[in-house]
Motif scaffolding. Structure first.
Motif, short mmCIF file in Angstrom:
data_model
loop_
_atom_site.label_atom_id
_atom_site.label_comp_id
_atom_site.label_asym_id
_atom_site.label_seq_id
_atom_site.Cartn_x
_atom_site.Cartn_y
_atom_site.Cartn_z
N LEU A 146 6.95 14.83 8.50
CA LEU A 146 6.75 15.26 7.11
C LEU A 146 7.76 16.35 6.74
O LEU A 146 8.42 16.31 5.70
CB LEU A 146 5.31 15.78 7.02
N ASN B 283 2.54 13.38 12.83
CA ASN B 283 3.32 14.46 13.42
C ASN B 283 3.93 15.25 12.26
O ASN B 283 4.68 14.68 11.46
CB ASN B 283 4.40 13.82 14.32
N VAL C 28 2.10 4.67 3.36
CA VAL C 28 1.79 4.25 4.74
C VAL C 28 2.92 4.54 5.73
O VAL C 28 2.78 4.27 6.92
CB VAL C 28 1.43 2.74 4.81
N GLY C 29 4.05 5.03 5.20
CA GLY C 29 5.15 5.37 6.11
C GLY C 29 6.35 4.43 6.01
O GLY C 29 7.17 4.40 6.93
N LYS C 30 6.48 3.69 4.89
CA LYS C 30 7.64 2.80 4.74
C LYS C 30 8.94 3.61 4.78
O LYS C 30 9.88 3.29 5.49
CB LYS C 30 7.58 2.04 3.38
N LYS D 222 0.85 -1.18 0.00
CA LYS D 222 0.00 0.00 0.00
C LYS D 222 0.90 1.24 0.00
O LYS D 222 1.90 1.28 0.70
CB LYS D 222 -0.91 -0.03 1.23
N GLY D 223 0.52 2.22 -0.79
CA GLY D 223 1.34 3.43 -0.91
C GLY D 223 1.12 4.39 0.25
O GLY D 223 0.04 4.42 0.86
N ASP E 262 13.35 1.73 -3.99
CA ASP E 262 12.16 2.30 -4.61
C ASP E 262 12.58 3.30 -5.69
O ASP E 262 13.32 4.25 -5.39
CB ASP E 262 11.34 3.01 -3.52
N LYS F 297 1.47 5.90 11.26
CA LYS F 297 0.89 7.23 11.01
C LYS F 297 -0.45 7.29 11.71
O LYS F 297 -1.48 7.49 11.09
CB LYS F 297 0.64 7.41 9.51
N ASN G 230 12.59 8.22 -2.67
CA ASN G 230 12.21 9.08 -1.53
C ASN G 230 13.17 8.96 -0.35
O ASN G 230 13.44 9.94 0.34
CB ASN G 230 10.80 8.74 -1.02
N GLN H 272 11.13 5.68 -6.78
CA GLN H 272 10.75 7.05 -6.41
C GLN H 272 11.91 7.77 -5.73
O GLN H 272 11.95 9.00 -5.69
CB GLN H 272 9.56 7.04 -5.45
#
Ligand code: ATP
Ligand code: MG
Length: 253
Positions: free
Chosen positions: A220, A216, A14-16, A11-12, A40, A185, A44, A42
């Motif tokens: 982010l 929190n 979710v805080g991986k 699932k995208g 990944d 999260k 990130n 991406q």
């Protein structure tokens, strides 16, 4: 050999990545030598350490060519030399399709980690939001999985899908096990989140880490500005929660 832990949930969002970055930082601040691997496309995880512009080689190079060692970049975390990152960027997407034609395609990450894994107490692998070859490579390389999840109704389906994948991957890697599920999260003010969090604790029992990471804004903020949450003004509370999670992870071995 280091304990190799994949951080996975198809699932995208979710805080991986936040879990990998902050848990890696927290573990290294406890004095352990830690490697974090971005699997990944991406990128990130790479961006959350602010190093995306000074990367020459990425994990994709080592996955595609057995003669290339894993590229390792030291990242700042307040303790010099304890936290290293294997970076990724968008080239990893093309690498995934090229890997499909390679011999031993599911074992490429496991093989490249063999040459450097010994230097670290723990290797954490951040995986993409899919169950494709990059996630399978991560699960084959790992002995444990940490599953970050939101406490939302739709998250439950994601957990079931991941469990099925882990069972499949166990044919290739029989020692693979879930180390724990982290509510990464959590907003306990929302009734749905309270209900789902309670359901998860009843259904999965001890597998759910006692530590809960609440939503929190500092987490982010830290990720988007490429700094550790400890270094964001007001980020101390979140950093302490990740330290608590780090102690649980070490205790679960
Ligand atoms: N506890 C938290 N509180 C607030 N924001 C968070 C928290 N954890 C993660 N985030 C933010 O939520 C967003 C999604 O988190 P993250 O990127 O870690 O998820 P992911 O599972 O890695 O996503 P993807 O599936 O796209 O890789 C990011 O902007 C991140 O900074
Ligand atoms: Mg991510």
């Amino acid at each position: 050999m280091a304990g190799i832990i994949a951080v996975a949930n198809q699932k995208g969002g979710v805080g991986k990545t936040a879990t990998t970055a902050n848990l890696g930082t927290a573990l290294s601040r406890l004095g352990h030598r830690i490697l974090i691997v971005d699997m990944d496309p991406q990128g990130n995880l790479t961006a959350s350490f602010g190093v995306q512009d000074r990367v020459e080689q990425t994990v994709a190079d080592a996955l595609l060519d057995r003669k290339i060692d894993l590229p390792v970049v030291p990242v700042r975390n307040g303790l010099d030399g304890c936290l290293d990152l294997v970076p990724a960027n968008a080239t990893l997407a093309a690498c995934e399709s090229s890997l499909a034609n390679k011999l031993g395609r599911e074992f490429r990450l496991r093989d490249v980690l063999q040459s450097c894994g010994d230097r670290y107490r723990i290797v954490l692998i951040d995986t993409p939001p899919s169950l494709g070859l990059l996630t399978v490579n991560s699960l084959v390389a790992a002995s444990r999985v940490i599953v970050p999840t939101e406490a939302r109704f739709f998250s439950l389906q994601g957990l079931q899908g991941l469990e099925e994948t882990i069972t499949e991957v166990q044919y290739l890697n029989p020692t693979l096990k879930i180390m724990g599920i982290i509510l990464s999260k959590l907003d306990r003010r929302l009734r749905e989140e309270q209900t789902v969090a309670n359901y998860l604790r009843e259904h999965w029992g001890e597998l759910i880490f006692s530590t809960e990471i609440g939503t929190n804004s500092k987490i982010l903020e830290a990720a988007s500005s490429g700094v550790a949450v400890n270094d964001v003004p007001g980020g101390g509370k979140a950093a302490e929660l990740y330290a608590e999670l780090a102690r649980e992870v070490l205790a679960r071995g």
